[in-house]
Motif scaffolding. Structure first.
Motif, short mmCIF file in Angstrom:
data_model
loop_
_atom_site.label_atom_id
_atom_site.label_comp_id
_atom_site.label_asym_id
_atom_site.label_seq_id
_atom_site.Cartn_x
_atom_site.Cartn_y
_atom_site.Cartn_z
N GLU A 140 5.13 39.03 15.49
CA GLU A 140 6.46 38.67 15.01
C GLU A 140 7.41 39.87 15.02
N SER A 141 6.87 41.09 14.96
CA SER A 141 7.72 42.29 14.93
C SER A 141 8.51 42.46 16.22
N TRP A 142 8.07 41.90 17.32
CA TRP A 142 8.85 41.98 18.57
C TRP A 142 9.43 40.62 18.97
N GLY A 143 9.47 39.70 18.01
CA GLY A 143 10.11 38.41 18.26
C GLY A 143 9.19 37.31 18.71
N GLY A 144 7.89 37.57 18.77
CA GLY A 144 6.94 36.54 19.14
C GLY A 144 6.61 35.66 17.95
N HIS A 145 5.74 34.70 18.19
CA HIS A 145 5.30 33.87 17.07
C HIS A 145 3.80 33.57 17.18
N ALA A 146 3.25 33.14 16.06
CA ALA A 146 1.81 32.92 15.96
C ALA A 146 1.55 31.54 15.39
N LEU A 147 0.50 30.90 15.89
CA LEU A 147 0.14 29.60 15.36
C LEU A 147 -1.36 29.36 15.49
N ALA A 148 -1.84 28.48 14.62
CA ALA A 148 -3.25 28.06 14.66
C ALA A 148 -3.33 26.68 15.29
N LEU A 149 -4.26 26.53 16.21
CA LEU A 149 -4.49 25.23 16.84
C LEU A 149 -5.66 24.55 16.14
N PRO A 150 -5.59 23.24 15.96
CA PRO A 150 -6.68 22.54 15.26
C PRO A 150 -7.98 22.57 16.07
N PHE A 151 -9.08 22.65 15.34
CA PHE A 151 -10.39 22.59 15.97
C PHE A 151 -10.68 21.19 16.48
N VAL A 152 -11.53 21.11 17.49
CA VAL A 152 -12.10 19.83 17.90
C VAL A 152 -13.30 19.64 16.97
N ALA A 153 -13.25 18.65 16.13
CA ALA A 153 -14.28 18.44 15.10
C ALA A 153 -15.68 18.35 15.70
N GLY A 154 -16.62 19.02 15.03
CA GLY A 154 -18.02 18.91 15.40
C GLY A 154 -18.52 19.91 16.43
N TYR A 155 -17.67 20.84 16.86
CA TYR A 155 -18.08 21.78 17.88
C TYR A 155 -17.96 23.22 17.38
N SER A 156 -19.07 23.93 17.40
CA SER A 156 -19.08 25.37 17.12
C SER A 156 -20.34 25.95 17.75
N THR A 157 -20.22 27.19 18.20
CA THR A 157 -21.39 27.84 18.81
C THR A 157 -22.50 27.99 17.79
N THR A 158 -22.16 28.37 16.56
CA THR A 158 -23.17 28.55 15.52
C THR A 158 -23.95 27.27 15.29
N LYS A 159 -23.25 26.14 15.20
CA LYS A 159 -23.93 24.85 15.00
C LYS A 159 -24.76 24.47 16.22
N LEU A 160 -24.26 24.77 17.39
CA LEU A 160 -25.00 24.49 18.62
C LEU A 160 -26.31 25.29 18.66
N VAL A 161 -26.24 26.56 18.32
CA VAL A 161 -27.43 27.41 18.29
C VAL A 161 -28.42 26.89 17.26
N GLN A 162 -27.94 26.46 16.10
CA GLN A 162 -28.81 25.91 15.08
C GLN A 162 -29.53 24.65 15.56
N ARG A 163 -28.79 23.78 16.27
CA ARG A 163 -29.40 22.56 16.81
C ARG A 163 -30.46 22.88 17.85
N ILE A 164 -30.19 23.85 18.69
CA ILE A 164 -31.17 24.23 19.71
C ILE A 164 -32.43 24.76 19.06
N ARG A 165 -32.27 25.61 18.06
CA ARG A 165 -33.42 26.20 17.38
C ARG A 165 -34.24 25.16 16.61
N ALA A 166 -33.55 24.15 16.09
CA ALA A 166 -34.25 23.10 15.35
C ALA A 166 -35.05 22.22 16.30
#
Length: 167
Positions: A140-166
């Motif tokens: 923002e200090s140089w005139g840009g802007h920042a935003l958060a995009l919503p997650f696609v529910a149910g997807y994360s690498t951590t959860k994927l790794v846990q499922r594989i290990r299980a």
């Protein structure tokens, strides 16, 4: 030489940020506005791909800065993370149509690489409070802007790794 012997063109998207002249030259070729995001992107999944496409739609180019392997270790994601080495993650990331440039950062936060690149738009995943991030104030200090995009529910690498290990 057959086309199968040639390196894929997407490898040209990978630029080592420790080579400032090369990074600046690569950036100069990208259409603006520049959208910047960062992360580990250890095992690319549907959530990542949707996020990258949405981020790219916000501007002329999408720049992705990956955490180096050492910085991933400091994030506390687990002793065995990242599962894929930074060079491998960069190649997978560069293969994505939405991505214009891939680089790395070794620090705990991407503030230094953001200051060098000076993107027009900073994008993070939906779990971030953008108002609390120093990266937001920087952009923002140089005139840009920042935003958060919503997650696609149910997807994360951590959860994927846990499922594989299980298994």
């Amino acid at each position: 030489m057959s086309s199968i012997d040639q390196a894929p063109a997407f490898l040209q998207k990978i630029v080592d940020a420790s080579a400032p002249d090369r990074l600046e030259a690569a950036l100069a070729r990208l259409p603006r506005p520049w959208v910047f995001t960062n992360g580990v992107f250890d095992v690319l999944h549907r959530g990542h791909v949707m996020y990258l496409a949405q981020a790219r739609a916000l501007g002329g180019s999408l720049i992705v800065a990956l955490n180096t392997d050492a910085s991933v270790k400091r994030l506390g994601k687990g002793d065995d993370r990242p599962l894929n080495a930074e060079a491998d993650r960069a190649i997978v990331m560069a293969s994505q149509e939405a991505v214009s440039l891939v680089t790395w950062f070794a620090e705990d936060t991407p503030v230094e690489i953001i200051a060098r690149i000076r993107p027009d738009i900073l994008v993070k995943g939906g779990d971030y409070d953008m108002a609390k991030l120093p990266e937001t104030r920087l952009v923002e200090s140089w005139g840009g802007h920042a935003l958060a995009l919503p997650f696609v529910a149910g997807y994360s690498t951590t959860k994927l790794v846990q499922r594989i290990r299980a298994g």
